[in-house]
Design an enzyme around this catalytic site. Sequence first.
Site, PDB file in Angstrom:
ATOM      1  N   HIS A  44       0.824  -1.206   0.000  1.00  0.00           N
ATOM      2  CA  HIS A  44       0.000   0.000   0.000  1.00  0.00           C
ATOM      3  C   HIS A  44       0.863   1.262   0.000  1.00  0.00           C
ATOM      4  CE1 HIS A  44      -4.031   1.767   0.633  1.00  0.00           C
ATOM      5  NE2 HIS A  44      -3.364   2.746   1.213  1.00  0.00           N
ATOM      6  N   ASP A  46       0.293   5.526  -1.121  1.00  0.00           N
ATOM      7  CA  ASP A  46      -0.695   6.525  -1.526  1.00  0.00           C
ATOM      8  C   ASP A  46      -0.115   7.651  -2.368  1.00  0.00           C
ATOM      9  OD1 ASP A  46      -3.488   6.069  -0.437  1.00  0.00           O
ATOM     10  OD2 ASP A  46      -2.325   5.691   1.370  1.00  0.00           O
ATOM     11  N   GLU A 147      -8.864   1.474  -2.576  1.00  0.00           N
ATOM     12  CA  GLU A 147      -8.975   1.531  -1.113  1.00  0.00           C
ATOM     13  C   GLU A 147     -10.342   2.087  -0.694  1.00  0.00           C
ATOM     14  OE1 GLU A 147      -6.453   2.953   2.808  1.00  0.00           O
ATOM     15  OE2 GLU A 147      -6.263   4.105   0.964  1.00  0.00           O
ATOM     16  N   HIS A 174     -13.280   1.816   3.823  1.00  0.00           N
ATOM     17  CA  HIS A 174     -12.208   2.678   4.325  1.00  0.00           C
ATOM     18  C   HIS A 174     -12.598   3.086   5.734  1.00  0.00           C
ATOM     19  CE1 HIS A 174      -9.571   6.294   4.717  1.00  0.00           C
ATOM     20  NE2 HIS A 174      -8.713   5.365   4.309  1.00  0.00           N
ATOM     21  N   HIS A 220      -9.066  -2.013   7.397  1.00  0.00           N
ATOM     22  CA  HIS A 220     -10.151  -1.035   7.562  1.00  0.00           C
ATOM     23  C   HIS A 220     -11.529  -1.642   7.829  1.00  0.00           C
ATOM     24  CE1 HIS A 220      -8.179   2.847   6.673  1.00  0.00           C
ATOM     25  NE2 HIS A 220      -7.429   2.179   5.807  1.00  0.00           N
ATOM     26  N   HIS A 241      -2.338  -3.099   4.660  1.00  0.00           N
ATOM     27  CA  HIS A 241      -1.546  -2.188   5.503  1.00  0.00           C
ATOM     28  C   HIS A 241      -2.128  -2.164   6.917  1.00  0.00           C
ATOM     29  CE1 HIS A 241      -4.775   0.162   3.759  1.00  0.00           C
ATOM     30  NE2 HIS A 241      -4.487   1.256   4.427  1.00  0.00           N
ATOM     31  N   ASP A 310       2.281   2.102   3.834  1.00  0.00           N
ATOM     32  CA  ASP A 310       1.325   3.213   3.872  1.00  0.00           C
ATOM     33  C   ASP A 310       2.004   4.558   3.643  1.00  0.00           C
ATOM     34  OD1 ASP A 310      -1.205   4.254   3.955  1.00  0.00           O
ATOM     35  OD2 ASP A 310      -1.576   3.879   6.071  1.00  0.00           O
TER      36      ASP A 310
END
Length: 424
Positions: A44, A46, A147, A174, A220, A241, A310
Site C-alpha cells: 500500500h 498513496d 482503497e 475505508h 479497515h 496495511h 502506507d
Amino acid sequence: MPSKAISAVYLVLWVICCAVESAEDPYMTRALKLMSETPLIDGHNDLPWQLRKQFNNQLNKVDLNTLNTTHTNIPKIKEGRLGAQFWSAYVPCESQYKDAVRQTLEQIDVVHQMCQKYPETFMFATSSQDITKAFSMNKTASLIGVEGGHSIDSSLGTLRTMYQLGVRYLTLTHSCNTPWADNWLVDTGSEPSQHNGLSLFGKQLIVEMNRLGMLIDLAHVTVAVMKQVLDMSKAPVIFSHSSAYTVCPNKRNVPDDILRKVNETGGIVMVNFYNDYVTCSKTAKLSDVADHFDHIKEVAGAGIIGFGGDYDGVTRLPEGLEDVSKVPKLVAELLRRNWTDEEVKDALGNNLLRVLRKTEMVRDSLNGMSPDDLPIPYEEVKNSCRTSYGYPNTDDTSAGSINPLSTLALLLTGTLQALVALSP
C-alpha cells in the site's frame, strides 16, 4: 608539536573515522543481497493521492525524479529496492453517493500515466507473472488496489470494470460504512453497525471477487467482517496495511485470533508503518515496527507477513523509516533479530506472490461460473443522487420498494453463491 605534524595526526584520525563509518554492516549487506534475489512487494502506497492533492493529477507538472514533497519518488524507490508496489486508488469517504466512481477512475488513470511516463522505472502489472518479469528487468512492478468499497458505488459491474482496468485488490471499506459492509470505526464504538459485518450483497461481492481473481483486502473492516470473509472466501485474503493489535491495540490492527485464522487460510498481513498503528502514539522507531513483525511471526508464522508501509498516506512515520528509501534498514533489523534468509524472503515478496498465485488459481477454477448480475436492492442504496432505472416498481423520480420476487431471487442467489464459495 609543529603544525604540520598536528595536521598529519588530524588527517590520520579523519581517515580512521571514515574507515569505521564506512565499514560494511553485515546485516545490511545480507539484506541487500536478499532483496536482489526476491522482490520487495509493498501492499500500500498513496503516492497517487498525493499527485491528486498536490497537482490535481497533472503529471506534466511534476517530475518524479526530483519531487521532494512526498515519501516516494524514483530515487527513493531505487534506493529502497522496491520490487513491486500496490499503488492505492483512494478517494475519501466524502465522495460516497456522489462522484466516488469518477474520482477512483481518475486515480486508476494516474497510475497508468505514471507507468507510461516513466517506463524505465515502472512496469504496469496485473499478475504474479508480471511481478517476477518486472523484477527480472530491474523495474518496479506497478499494481493497483482500490482503497474503499464506496469506490464501486455498490455495483458489481463497476467492480468488474475496474478489474479490467487492472485493479487487483479492493479494500472492502475505508473509514465509513458502505451499504453492504461495516468499517473498522464500528469496533471503536464511534459509529453504529449497519450490517453486523457484511450484508447479503456484501457476501455476493466476496463470491464475485473470488470469481474475478481480485484480492480481498481486510484492512479497515470490523472484526466481524474479517471473520465472515475468512470463513467464506475460497481465495486467501490480504491485509494490505495493518499491524498487530496485541502490540498496539488500535482497532485498525489485527487481533491474534485473526492472525491465526489468516495462517490457516493462507493469507497475508502486510505491516503498516504509521506511528499511530505501530506504538499507538505519535512517535515510533524502526525497532517498534520490527516488534510487529516479530509478534506476527510468533503467533502465526513468517508465512503470513508482508510489508505495507502506507507511505504518502500517513502523516507520522517511525524514526529510521521516514521514506521509501529506508526499507532496507528494516530488513537488516529483522536479520539482526535472527530471522532466517528464507523467513525474510517470504516477508519480502514470496508470501504475497503465493497469495496472488492462489487467487489466480481460484479464479481459473471458477471460469465456468457466470458473472453475478443481480443488483443490490434499491432500497439499500436509495438516495437523492441515485437514479432507479431498471428496478421494478420504481421510476427515476419516485423509487418504491423492490419487487418481492426480486427479493426472493436475491436470497436464493446469495444462498447458492455462498454454497459455491464454501464448497471444496
